[in-house]
Enzyme design. Structure first.
Site, PDB file in Angstrom:
ATOM      1  N   GLU A 165       0.936  -0.984  -0.069  1.00 52.72           N
ATOM      2  CA  GLU A 165       0.099   0.106  -0.091  1.00 52.72           C
ATOM      3  C   GLU A 165       0.623   1.261  -0.032  1.00 52.72           C
ATOM      4  O   GLU A 165       1.966   1.306   0.559  1.00 52.72           O
ATOM      5  CB  GLU A 165      -0.901   0.004   1.227  1.00 52.72           C
ATOM      6  CG  GLU A 165      -0.483   0.140   2.646  1.00 52.72           C
ATOM      7  CD  GLU A 165      -1.302   0.523   3.605  1.00 52.72           C
ATOM      8  OE1 GLU A 165      -1.602   1.706   3.693  1.00 52.72           O
ATOM      9  OE2 GLU A 165      -1.885  -0.701   4.287  1.00 52.72           O
ATOM     10  N   ARG A 190      -2.265  11.352   6.774  1.00 54.93           N
ATOM     11  CA  ARG A 190      -2.121  10.451   5.609  1.00 54.93           C
ATOM     12  C   ARG A 190      -3.788  10.522   4.867  1.00 54.93           C
ATOM     13  O   ARG A 190      -3.597  10.358   3.546  1.00 54.93           O
ATOM     14  CB  ARG A 190      -1.798   8.951   5.969  1.00 54.93           C
ATOM     15  CG  ARG A 190      -0.386   8.686   6.228  1.00 54.93           C
ATOM     16  CD  ARG A 190      -0.221   7.262   6.513  1.00 54.93           C
ATOM     17  NE  ARG A 190      -0.043   6.379   5.336  1.00 54.93           N
ATOM     18  CZ  ARG A 190      -0.621   5.339   5.378  1.00 54.93           C
ATOM     19  NH1 ARG A 190      -0.728   4.579   6.304  1.00 54.93           N
ATOM     20  NH2 ARG A 190      -0.425   4.493   4.166  1.00 54.93           N
TER      21      ARG A 190
END
Length: 138
Positions: free
Chosen positions: A95, A106
């Site tokens: 990922e 994030r």
């Protein structure tokens, strides 16, 4: 018998050490030291699917070059615990963060790659609830 016990213990330890070294090497995470196979880099001006945000192009370029990555979690194994992607062996998926303008964390947007080097790409904008597969053309 006193001398025999330490010798047996030593022999067992030697066999265990030999067997331990016979394990298959663990795959190194993308972005780790050493040469890495490179993914296909999107050509400048190449067209990405319209559902991808503009920031995904930077993430894809970083993936293709093995970094640098801004978040320590980028490149880690994605375990597909919910089973929303096709079942593959552990370590197949990785990922990467797709930046969200205006956030100082994030966020929820990610690109998931499959294979080393990546052969399949998925995008999620809702932190792994839904995925859309896409292709990267050179």
């Amino acid at each position: 018998m006193r001398v025999l016990k330490p010798l047996i213990l030593l022999a067992v330890m030697a066999v265990a050490a030999l067997l331990w070294n016979q394990r298959a090497p663990e795959p190194s995470p993308v972005g780790a030291g050493g040469p890495q196979p490179h993914a296909t880099v999107p050509a400048p001006g190449s067209r990405l699917p319209p559902f991808l945000p503009a920031e995904a192009a930077d993430t894809l370029a970083r993936i293709a070059h093995g970094g640098p990555f801004e978040h320590r979690q980028d490149g880690v194994v994605f375990n597909n615990r919910e089973g929303r992607l096709p079942a593959m062996p552990e370590g197949y998926y990785h990922e990467y963060t797709v930046e969200t303008p205006g956030l100082d964390y994030r966020g929820a947007r990610r690109i998931i790659t499959g294979g080393t080097p990546p052969r399949v790409y998925y995008y999620t904008e809702d932190h792994y609830r839904t995925f859309r597969q896409f292709e990267v053309n050179p």
